[in-house]
Design a protein around this motif. Sequence first.
Motif, mmCIF file in Angstrom:
data_model
loop_
_atom_site.group_PDB
_atom_site.id
_atom_site.type_symbol
_atom_site.label_atom_id
_atom_site.label_comp_id
_atom_site.label_asym_id
_atom_site.label_seq_id
_atom_site.Cartn_x
_atom_site.Cartn_y
_atom_site.Cartn_z
ATOM 1 N N THR A 84 -116.962 69.833 15.409
ATOM 2 C CA THR A 84 -115.935 69.177 14.586
ATOM 3 C C THR A 84 -114.882 68.451 15.400
ATOM 4 O O THR A 84 -113.931 67.898 14.826
ATOM 5 C CB THR A 84 -115.246 70.224 13.704
ATOM 6 O OG1 THR A 84 -114.564 71.180 14.539
ATOM 7 C CG2 THR A 84 -116.255 70.957 12.836
ATOM 8 N N ARG A 85 -115.015 68.401 16.702
ATOM 9 C CA ARG A 85 -114.000 67.758 17.547
ATOM 10 C C ARG A 85 -113.883 66.274 17.224
ATOM 11 O O ARG A 85 -114.876 65.561 17.156
ATOM 12 C CB ARG A 85 -114.352 67.958 19.025
ATOM 13 C CG ARG A 85 -114.198 69.378 19.510
ATOM 14 C CD ARG A 85 -114.636 69.543 20.958
ATOM 15 N NE ARG A 85 -116.073 69.375 21.111
ATOM 16 C CZ ARG A 85 -116.714 69.458 22.278
ATOM 17 N NH1 ARG A 85 -116.033 69.697 23.396
ATOM 18 N NH2 ARG A 85 -118.034 69.303 22.332
ATOM 19 N N GLY A 86 -112.655 65.825 16.987
ATOM 20 C CA GLY A 86 -112.397 64.428 16.694
ATOM 21 C C GLY A 86 -112.747 64.005 15.283
ATOM 22 O O GLY A 86 -112.689 62.821 14.952
ATOM 23 N N CYS A 87 -113.099 64.960 14.432
ATOM 24 C CA CYS A 87 -113.504 64.652 13.059
ATOM 25 C C CYS A 87 -112.459 65.184 12.081
ATOM 26 O O CYS A 87 -111.639 66.031 12.427
ATOM 27 C CB CYS A 87 -114.872 65.258 12.757
ATOM 28 S SG CYS A 87 -116.156 64.781 13.962
ATOM 29 N N GLU A 88 -112.496 64.695 10.835
ATOM 30 C CA GLU A 88 -111.483 65.049 9.844
ATOM 31 C C GLU A 88 -112.139 65.703 8.640
ATOM 32 O O GLU A 88 -113.145 65.204 8.109
ATOM 33 C CB GLU A 88 -110.735 63.796 9.402
ATOM 34 C CG GLU A 88 -109.603 64.065 8.428
ATOM 35 C CD GLU A 88 -108.826 62.809 8.083
ATOM 36 O OE1 GLU A 88 -107.977 62.876 7.180
ATOM 37 O OE2 GLU A 88 -109.081 61.763 8.713
ATOM 38 N N ALA A 89 -111.575 66.833 8.189
ATOM 39 C CA ALA A 89 -112.113 67.531 7.028
ATOM 40 C C ALA A 89 -111.974 66.655 5.786
ATOM 41 O O ALA A 89 -110.937 66.046 5.548
ATOM 42 C CB ALA A 89 -111.378 68.851 6.825
ATOM 43 N N PHE A 90 -113.048 66.573 4.992
ATOM 44 C CA PHE A 90 -112.992 65.765 3.773
ATOM 45 C C PHE A 90 -113.523 66.522 2.557
ATOM 46 O O PHE A 90 -113.381 66.062 1.430
ATOM 47 C CB PHE A 90 -113.771 64.456 3.937
ATOM 48 C CG PHE A 90 -115.274 64.605 3.929
ATOM 49 C CD1 PHE A 90 -116.003 64.313 2.790
ATOM 50 C CD2 PHE A 90 -115.948 65.024 5.064
ATOM 51 C CE1 PHE A 90 -117.387 64.442 2.779
ATOM 52 C CE2 PHE A 90 -117.336 65.149 5.069
ATOM 53 C CZ PHE A 90 -118.059 64.858 3.925
ATOM 54 N N GLU A 91 -114.127 67.691 2.758
ATOM 55 C CA GLU A 91 -114.582 68.517 1.642
ATOM 56 C C GLU A 91 -114.298 69.965 2.003
ATOM 57 O O GLU A 91 -114.914 70.530 2.902
ATOM 58 C CB GLU A 91 -116.072 68.304 1.386
ATOM 59 C CG GLU A 91 -116.597 69.106 0.197
ATOM 60 C CD GLU A 91 -118.094 68.916 0.019
ATOM 61 O OE1 GLU A 91 -118.511 67.795 -0.309
ATOM 62 O OE2 GLU A 91 -118.837 69.896 0.218
ATOM 63 N N LYS A 143 -112.367 72.957 3.781
ATOM 64 C CA LYS A 143 -111.852 73.044 5.148
ATOM 65 C C LYS A 143 -112.979 73.171 6.170
ATOM 66 O O LYS A 143 -112.727 73.431 7.345
ATOM 67 C CB LYS A 143 -110.918 74.251 5.269
ATOM 68 C CG LYS A 143 -109.683 74.166 4.382
ATOM 69 C CD LYS A 143 -108.812 75.401 4.548
ATOM 70 C CE LYS A 143 -107.580 75.314 3.662
ATOM 71 N NZ LYS A 143 -106.713 76.519 3.787
ATOM 72 N N ASP A 144 -114.215 72.938 5.719
ATOM 73 C CA ASP A 144 -115.339 73.212 6.610
ATOM 74 C C ASP A 144 -116.325 72.065 6.761
ATOM 75 O O ASP A 144 -117.285 72.176 7.518
ATOM 76 C CB ASP A 144 -116.097 74.464 6.131
ATOM 77 C CG ASP A 144 -116.609 74.332 4.701
ATOM 78 O OD1 ASP A 144 -116.529 73.237 4.131
ATOM 79 O OD2 ASP A 144 -117.082 75.350 4.160
ATOM 80 N N GLY A 194 -123.649 74.189 -2.109
ATOM 81 C CA GLY A 194 -124.940 74.310 -1.462
ATOM 82 C C GLY A 194 -125.413 73.022 -0.837
ATOM 83 O O GLY A 194 -125.407 72.858 0.380
ATOM 84 N N LEU A 195 -125.801 72.067 -1.666
ATOM 85 C CA LEU A 195 -126.358 70.805 -1.194
ATOM 86 C C LEU A 195 -125.476 70.104 -0.180
ATOM 87 O O LEU A 195 -125.956 69.578 0.827
ATOM 88 C CB LEU A 195 -126.602 69.903 -2.406
ATOM 89 C CG LEU A 195 -127.031 68.462 -2.194
ATOM 90 C CD1 LEU A 195 -128.298 68.395 -1.369
ATOM 91 C CD2 LEU A 195 -127.230 67.773 -3.534
ATOM 92 N N THR A 196 -124.158 70.095 -0.397
ATOM 93 C CA THR A 196 -123.272 69.375 0.522
ATOM 94 C C THR A 196 -123.003 70.158 1.803
ATOM 95 O O THR A 196 -122.388 69.629 2.724
ATOM 96 C CB THR A 196 -121.936 69.031 -0.155
ATOM 97 O OG1 THR A 196 -121.265 70.232 -0.543
ATOM 98 C CG2 THR A 196 -122.160 68.155 -1.372
ATOM 99 N N ARG A 197 -123.442 71.424 1.845
ATOM 100 C CA ARG A 197 -123.302 72.218 3.068
ATOM 101 C C ARG A 197 -124.654 72.536 3.693
ATOM 102 O O ARG A 197 -124.785 73.486 4.449
ATOM 103 C CB ARG A 197 -122.525 73.502 2.788
ATOM 104 C CG ARG A 197 -121.067 73.259 2.458
ATOM 105 C CD ARG A 197 -120.202 74.485 2.686
ATOM 106 N NE ARG A 197 -120.579 75.589 1.840
ATOM 107 C CZ ARG A 197 -119.867 76.714 1.745
ATOM 108 N NH1 ARG A 197 -118.755 76.858 2.449
ATOM 109 N NH2 ARG A 197 -120.256 77.700 0.963
ATOM 110 N N GLY A 198 -125.669 71.722 3.372
ATOM 111 C CA GLY A 198 -126.957 71.854 4.036
ATOM 112 C C GLY A 198 -127.881 72.890 3.451
ATOM 113 O O GLY A 198 -128.967 73.124 3.993
ATOM 114 N N ALA A 199 -127.512 73.533 2.346
ATOM 115 C CA ALA A 199 -128.375 74.528 1.723
ATOM 116 C C ALA A 199 -129.297 73.859 0.708
ATOM 117 O O ALA A 199 -128.915 72.880 0.059
ATOM 118 C CB ALA A 199 -127.547 75.611 1.043
ATOM 119 N N TYR A 200 -130.500 74.366 0.566
ATOM 120 C CA TYR A 200 -131.435 73.823 -0.418
ATOM 121 C C TYR A 200 -132.098 74.913 -1.253
ATOM 122 O O TYR A 200 -132.790 74.624 -2.230
ATOM 123 C CB TYR A 200 -132.530 73.010 0.284
ATOM 124 C CG TYR A 200 -133.437 73.846 1.168
ATOM 125 C CD1 TYR A 200 -134.558 74.484 0.644
ATOM 126 C CD2 TYR A 200 -133.153 74.015 2.509
ATOM 127 C CE1 TYR A 200 -135.374 75.266 1.437
ATOM 128 C CE2 TYR A 200 -133.962 74.791 3.315
ATOM 129 C CZ TYR A 200 -135.072 75.417 2.785
ATOM 130 O OH TYR A 200 -135.864 76.202 3.568
#
Length: 527
Positions: free
Chosen positions: A147-154, A156-157, A472-478
Motif C-alpha cells: 500500500t505504499r504511496g497509495c490512497e484508501a478508496f474503499e 480502510k483496506d 467479497g468481490l471487491t476484496r478478491g474473494a469469489y
Amino acid sequence: MRKNSLAIFGAAFGRGAQAVFGLSSTSTRFTVDTDAGLVFEVNKANGDITSLKYNNIEYQGTTKATAINSGLGTSTVTGETINGYVKITIKASSLPLTHYFVAKPKEAVIYMATYITGEIDPGELRFLARLKTSELPIGVHGDVGDTRGCEAFEGKDTFKCPNGQTRCKMYTSDRFIDDIVHGVTGSKASVWMIMPGTAYETSASGPFMRDINSQTGSTDQELYWYMNSGHVRTEPWRFGLQGPYAMAFTAPNAKPSATLDTSFFSTLSIQGYVPTSGRGSVTGNASGVPKEFETVVHWHNTNAQYWTKAVNGVYQSPLMKPGTYTVKLYKQELLVATDTVTVTAGQTVTKNIASKEPNTPIIWRIGEFDGQPFELRNGDKIERMHPSDVRMATWGGTYTVGTSTAKDFPMALWSKQSGTVTVNFSLTQAQVKAHVLKIGTTLSFKGGRPSVKIGTWTGSDPGAPVLIDSRGLTRGAYRGWGDVYTWNVPASAFKAGQNSLVIGTYGSGDATWLSANYIVDALELQD
C-alpha cells in the motif's frame, strides 16, 4: 527432521560460535536462543514478541509487536525447558485464549499453537508478525498487498495507486487447501508461516476459504496466519486448539517444507493437542469427477474440518479427531455429492463417494460448472485486484453463442455498475419449446442475484440468497454459498432464429462497486 531440512531452517546460516540453545530471562522478558541463528524475546507482561534477530539482524518491526491479533494485553506468561524443548505459555487475562511459543534445538523456527474456548473480540483470530519492511520488502504474491504511496478508496483496506492499479491485503490470500507455506522476503532472509498437517482443523469455512497473508506498509511488513475471521465466512467459529503452526526464518527464498513435523507437541502438555494415537482416518474412491477437474474430498462437523485431493480417484484423509462427519465431494469447487462417515481413533475406515452431478443435454453453455469464475472475463485477475483496476477488461457487454468464448462473458454483475449482459443465440424450429435456464453463482453481496429476460418473457425473482455480511468481490474473494438458480422458460419466450437473453441484477445499493453484486460460475440453456 532430515539434515537437509535443518539446513533450510537456518542451522547453517551464520550461527554464532558461542550460541547455545536455551531459555533465559530477566524481570521483563524471556529470551530464546534457537542455536540456529534465530534469537527472539517475549514480553513477560503480555506475551508479545518484541525482538526477532536472525543472523544478528533485527527483523522485528518498529511500531507494534508480533502477537496474536493486536496483542493479548495483560497475561500470565511462563517459560520452561521441557523434554529438550523451550515452551512459553501465555494465558490471556481478559480473553478465552492460551497461546504457546515452542523452540526446537538447531532450528530457526518458532512453533506455535493457540487454544480458544470462545470467540475473540473483534471477531477474528490471527497471528500477526510485524516485521521491518526495510529488511523484508516483498510481500506474499509480490506487490498486491503493498500500500505504499497509495490512497484508501474503499474502507480502510483497499487502496488506489497513482498508476490506477489497486492494492489490498486480502489480495495476498490463497485457498486454505493450497496455503500451507507463505512468506515475505528480502535480500538477507525470508520469513515464512507454515500450517502443516491438521493446522486448519479448528478453523472455519472449509478448504476454499481464503484470508489475509501479508500487507506491506512504509515501516512494517505484516505477515499473517488467519485462523478465524468474518471475511466471507460460511461457518461459525470452531473452538479448541488452532495449530500447531510455525514461523520460520531462512535464507532468501529458501521455502521450507510443507510437511513440518510437529508430533513432538505430544510431549509438551499443550492444551487441546490430540496426538496421532488419538486419531483415525478415512480412505476410499472418489468417482465421477471428470479428469480435467480437481477432485476434492472434505470432512466437517462442529468440532473439526479436514480435506484432501484425490489422485486418480483414490483418496486418503489426514489423521482426524474421532467423530461423525459430513463428507462432501467437489468437482473443483462445485459440490457434487454429500454423505456421512464416522471416524474412530486408531482405525482407518473405507468410504467411497461418487458424483451425483446430472448429465443434462444442453443447447449451449457458457463457462464450466466448477464453482469457480476463472475462465470468464476478468476471472483471471479478480483474486489480486479491485474490479475498478485499470488492468481489468470492461464489464457487461454482449456474448454470441457459437462465436464468443468464455473470456467474453464477465465473471460478475452489479446492480449499479457494468449494466447488463446480453447473450445472443439461435434456435431451430424444432428447438422452439420449453427449456430450463440455469445460472450458477459463487458469491453474492447485498442480496445480488440474477434477473433474466428472453423476448417478452421475464423470469421471476428467485429471492435474495442467505446473506454473507462481508465484502467479497471487491476484496478478491469469489467463494460463498455457491447458489444455483433455475427458471422454467415457456416455449412462447423463444422463436426460430435469433434470440436474446438479457441478464441483470436484483438488489440495491449506491452507485459504487459496493452495490448488490454476484459472481458467475457458469450458465446454460438446457435442451
